[in-house]
Design a protein around this motif. Structure first.
Motif, PDB file in Angstrom:
ATOM      1  N   GLY A   1      -7.626 -28.087 -15.112  1.00  0.00           N
ATOM      2  CA  GLY A   1      -7.795 -28.329 -13.687  1.00  0.00           C
ATOM      3  C   GLY A   1      -6.804 -27.532 -12.867  1.00  0.00           C
ATOM      4  O   GLY A   1      -5.953 -26.823 -13.406  1.00  0.00           O
ATOM      5  N   PRO A   2      -6.863 -27.638 -11.558  1.00  0.00           N
ATOM      6  CA  PRO A   2      -5.984 -26.872 -10.681  1.00  0.00           C
ATOM      7  C   PRO A   2      -4.510 -27.134 -10.944  1.00  0.00           C
ATOM      8  O   PRO A   2      -3.693 -26.250 -10.797  1.00  0.00           O
ATOM      9  N   GLY A   3      -4.151 -28.338 -11.360  1.00  0.00           N
ATOM     10  CA  GLY A   3      -2.747 -28.652 -11.598  1.00  0.00           C
ATOM     11  C   GLY A   3      -2.194 -28.038 -12.872  1.00  0.00           C
ATOM     12  O   GLY A   3      -0.995 -28.004 -13.076  1.00  0.00           O
ATOM     13  N   ASN A   4      -3.073 -27.560 -13.755  1.00  0.00           N
ATOM     14  CA  ASN A   4      -2.629 -27.005 -15.026  1.00  0.00           C
ATOM     15  C   ASN A   4      -2.520 -25.488 -15.026  1.00  0.00           C
ATOM     16  O   ASN A   4      -2.133 -24.904 -16.004  1.00  0.00           O
ATOM     17  N   ARG A   5      -2.892 -24.861 -13.967  1.00  0.00           N
ATOM     18  CA  ARG A   5      -2.792 -23.408 -13.900  1.00  0.00           C
ATOM     19  C   ARG A   5      -1.411 -23.009 -13.413  1.00  0.00           C
ATOM     20  O   ARG A   5      -0.855 -23.631 -12.528  1.00  0.00           O
ATOM     21  N   PRO A   6      -0.875 -21.931 -13.976  1.00  0.00           N
ATOM     22  CA  PRO A   6       0.441 -21.482 -13.516  1.00  0.00           C
ATOM     23  C   PRO A   6       0.363 -20.968 -12.086  1.00  0.00           C
ATOM     24  O   PRO A   6      -0.562 -20.243 -11.738  1.00  0.00           O
ATOM     25  N   GLN A   7       1.292 -21.372 -11.272  1.00  0.00           N
ATOM     26  CA  GLN A   7       1.281 -20.978  -9.874  1.00  0.00           C
ATOM     27  C   GLN A   7       2.085 -19.713  -9.615  1.00  0.00           C
ATOM     28  O   GLN A   7       1.839 -19.002  -8.672  1.00  0.00           O
ATOM     29  N   GLU A   8       3.090 -19.487 -10.430  1.00  0.00           N
ATOM     30  CA  GLU A   8       3.900 -18.293 -10.252  1.00  0.00           C
ATOM     31  C   GLU A   8       4.566 -17.968 -11.571  1.00  0.00           C
ATOM     32  O   GLU A   8       4.653 -18.793 -12.458  1.00  0.00           O
ATOM     33  N   GLU A   9       4.991 -16.728 -11.701  1.00  0.00           N
ATOM     34  CA  GLU A   9       5.657 -16.307 -12.924  1.00  0.00           C
ATOM     35  C   GLU A   9       7.050 -16.914 -12.983  1.00  0.00           C
ATOM     36  O   GLU A   9       7.799 -16.866 -12.020  1.00  0.00           O
ATOM     37  N   GLU A  10       7.393 -17.520 -14.104  1.00  0.00           N
ATOM     38  CA  GLU A  10       8.723 -18.068 -14.287  1.00  0.00           C
ATOM     39  C   GLU A  10       9.453 -17.237 -15.314  1.00  0.00           C
ATOM     40  O   GLU A  10       8.854 -16.716 -16.242  1.00  0.00           O
ATOM     41  N   TYR A  11      10.754 -17.146 -15.161  1.00  0.00           N
ATOM     42  CA  TYR A  11      11.557 -16.430 -16.125  1.00  0.00           C
ATOM     43  C   TYR A  11      11.868 -17.359 -17.270  1.00  0.00           C
ATOM     44  O   TYR A  11      12.476 -18.398 -17.085  1.00  0.00           O
ATOM     45  N   GLU A  12      11.397 -17.016 -18.477  1.00  0.00           N
ATOM     46  CA  GLU A  12      11.527 -17.908 -19.617  1.00  0.00           C
ATOM     47  C   GLU A  12      12.710 -17.556 -20.503  1.00  0.00           C
ATOM     48  O   GLU A  12      13.034 -18.309 -21.393  1.00  0.00           O
TER      49      GLU A  12
ATOM     50  N   GLY B   1      15.104  -7.164 -21.541  1.00  0.00           N
ATOM     51  CA  GLY B   1      15.830  -6.163 -20.791  1.00  0.00           C
ATOM     52  C   GLY B   1      16.429  -6.737 -19.532  1.00  0.00           C
ATOM     53  O   GLY B   1      16.227  -7.891 -19.188  1.00  0.00           O
ATOM     54  N   VAL B   2      17.173  -5.921 -18.828  1.00  0.00           N
ATOM     55  CA  VAL B   2      17.810  -6.359 -17.592  1.00  0.00           C
ATOM     56  C   VAL B   2      16.787  -6.470 -16.471  1.00  0.00           C
ATOM     57  O   VAL B   2      16.888  -7.317 -15.616  1.00  0.00           O
ATOM     58  N   ARG B   3      15.749  -5.655 -16.483  1.00  0.00           N
ATOM     59  CA  ARG B   3      14.848  -5.588 -15.335  1.00  0.00           C
ATOM     60  C   ARG B   3      14.128  -6.889 -15.056  1.00  0.00           C
ATOM     61  O   ARG B   3      13.947  -7.277 -13.921  1.00  0.00           O
ATOM     62  N   ARG B   4      13.689  -7.588 -16.082  1.00  0.00           N
ATOM     63  CA  ARG B   4      12.886  -8.784 -15.849  1.00  0.00           C
ATOM     64  C   ARG B   4      13.676  -9.901 -15.179  1.00  0.00           C
ATOM     65  O   ARG B   4      13.221 -10.422 -14.157  1.00  0.00           O
ATOM     66  N   PRO B   5      14.845 -10.317 -15.704  1.00  0.00           N
ATOM     67  CA  PRO B   5      15.580 -11.353 -14.973  1.00  0.00           C
ATOM     68  C   PRO B   5      16.083 -10.841 -13.630  1.00  0.00           C
ATOM     69  O   PRO B   5      16.148 -11.606 -12.675  1.00  0.00           O
ATOM     70  N   LEU B   6      16.385  -9.563 -13.552  1.00  0.00           N
ATOM     71  CA  LEU B   6      16.849  -9.004 -12.289  1.00  0.00           C
ATOM     72  C   LEU B   6      15.739  -9.055 -11.247  1.00  0.00           C
ATOM     73  O   LEU B   6      15.954  -9.504 -10.119  1.00  0.00           O
ATOM     74  N   ARG B   7      14.552  -8.645 -11.624  1.00  0.00           N
ATOM     75  CA  ARG B   7      13.422  -8.671 -10.699  1.00  0.00           C
ATOM     76  C   ARG B   7      13.126 -10.095 -10.252  1.00  0.00           C
ATOM     77  O   ARG B   7      12.855 -10.348  -9.079  1.00  0.00           O
ATOM     78  N   PHE B   8      13.188 -11.032 -11.193  1.00  0.00           N
ATOM     79  CA  PHE B   8      12.952 -12.433 -10.870  1.00  0.00           C
ATOM     80  C   PHE B   8      13.981 -12.935  -9.867  1.00  0.00           C
ATOM     81  O   PHE B   8      13.638 -13.568  -8.873  1.00  0.00           O
ATOM     82  N   LEU B   9      15.261 -12.652 -10.103  1.00  0.00           N
ATOM     83  CA  LEU B   9      16.312 -13.126  -9.207  1.00  0.00           C
ATOM     84  C   LEU B   9      16.266 -12.434  -7.852  1.00  0.00           C
ATOM     85  O   LEU B   9      16.537 -13.059  -6.829  1.00  0.00           O
ATOM     86  N   VAL B  10      15.928 -11.150  -7.831  1.00  0.00           N
ATOM     87  CA  VAL B  10      15.792 -10.448  -6.555  1.00  0.00           C
ATOM     88  C   VAL B  10      14.712 -11.119  -5.716  1.00  0.00           C
ATOM     89  O   VAL B  10      14.894 -11.360  -4.523  1.00  0.00           O
ATOM     90  N   HIS B  11      13.617 -11.452  -6.353  1.00  0.00           N
ATOM     91  CA  HIS B  11      12.504 -12.103  -5.646  1.00  0.00           C
ATOM     92  C   HIS B  11      12.896 -13.503  -5.176  1.00  0.00           C
ATOM     93  O   HIS B  11      12.663 -13.868  -4.022  1.00  0.00           O
TER      94      HIS B  11
END
Length: 159
Positions: free
Chosen positions: A28-39, A50-60
């Motif tokens: 259902g709608p509640g089970n779909r991911p709403q945004e990308e999370e840093y895992e 790499g550095v880019r993924r957590p960096l991009r997440f934190l910049v956003h």
């Protein structure tokens, strides 16, 4: 949230789990991911992040400016090196524990040495994370620090 606001990765995960129309049970709608999370995180498990993924997440998430991005990239790169060294140490301790067990008699000295290496590695990683957090605290403004604390507290960003 409208699917157009999903990240490409989140949309791929939702499609893989629920299909194009979300018609399967539990999708259902509640089970779909709403945004990308840093895992991954700064100190948690995981492989070669790499550095880019957590960096991009934190910049956003934090709305960083160019100076902050440059400093944060340097801090995360240093922390990545510490984590890589901790992983090498972990592999060494596993090998040493296995060596202690492989002989006819248990080698308590080798096992104690491996345990000591594991403790020292954990202490170095702890010091690296503490140093990184202190440096990150110094480059963020008050609002950004509150948002970062929220990400850590909720488990979205793992240390």
């Amino acid at each position: 949230m409208h699917p157009a606001f999903w990240s490409w990765r989140a949309a791929r995960r939702a499609f893989a789990k629920c299909g194009p129309f979300g018609g399967w049970p539990g999708c259902g709608p509640g089970n779909r991911p709403q945004e990308e999370e840093y895992e991954g995180g700064f100190g948690g498990g995981g492989g070669g992040l790499g550095v880019r993924r957590p960096l991009r997440f934190l910049v956003h998430k934090l709305g960083l400016d160019e100076r902050q991005i440059t400093e944060l990239a340097r801090i995360l790169n240093e922390l990545k090196t510490e984590r890589a060294q901790a992983e090498v140490d972990r592999q060494r301790t596993i090998a040493s524990f296995a060596d202690a067990l492989s002989g006819d008699a248990f080698d308590a000295a080798k096992a104690a040495e491996a345990g000591e290496l594991r403790v020292k590695s954990a202490e170095r990683l702890r010091d690296g994370v503490t140093k990184a957090l202190q440096q990150i605290h110094g480059i963020l403004n008050a609002d950004q620090r509150v948002r970062l604390a929220y990400l850590i507290r909720t488990g979205t960003l793992v240390l």
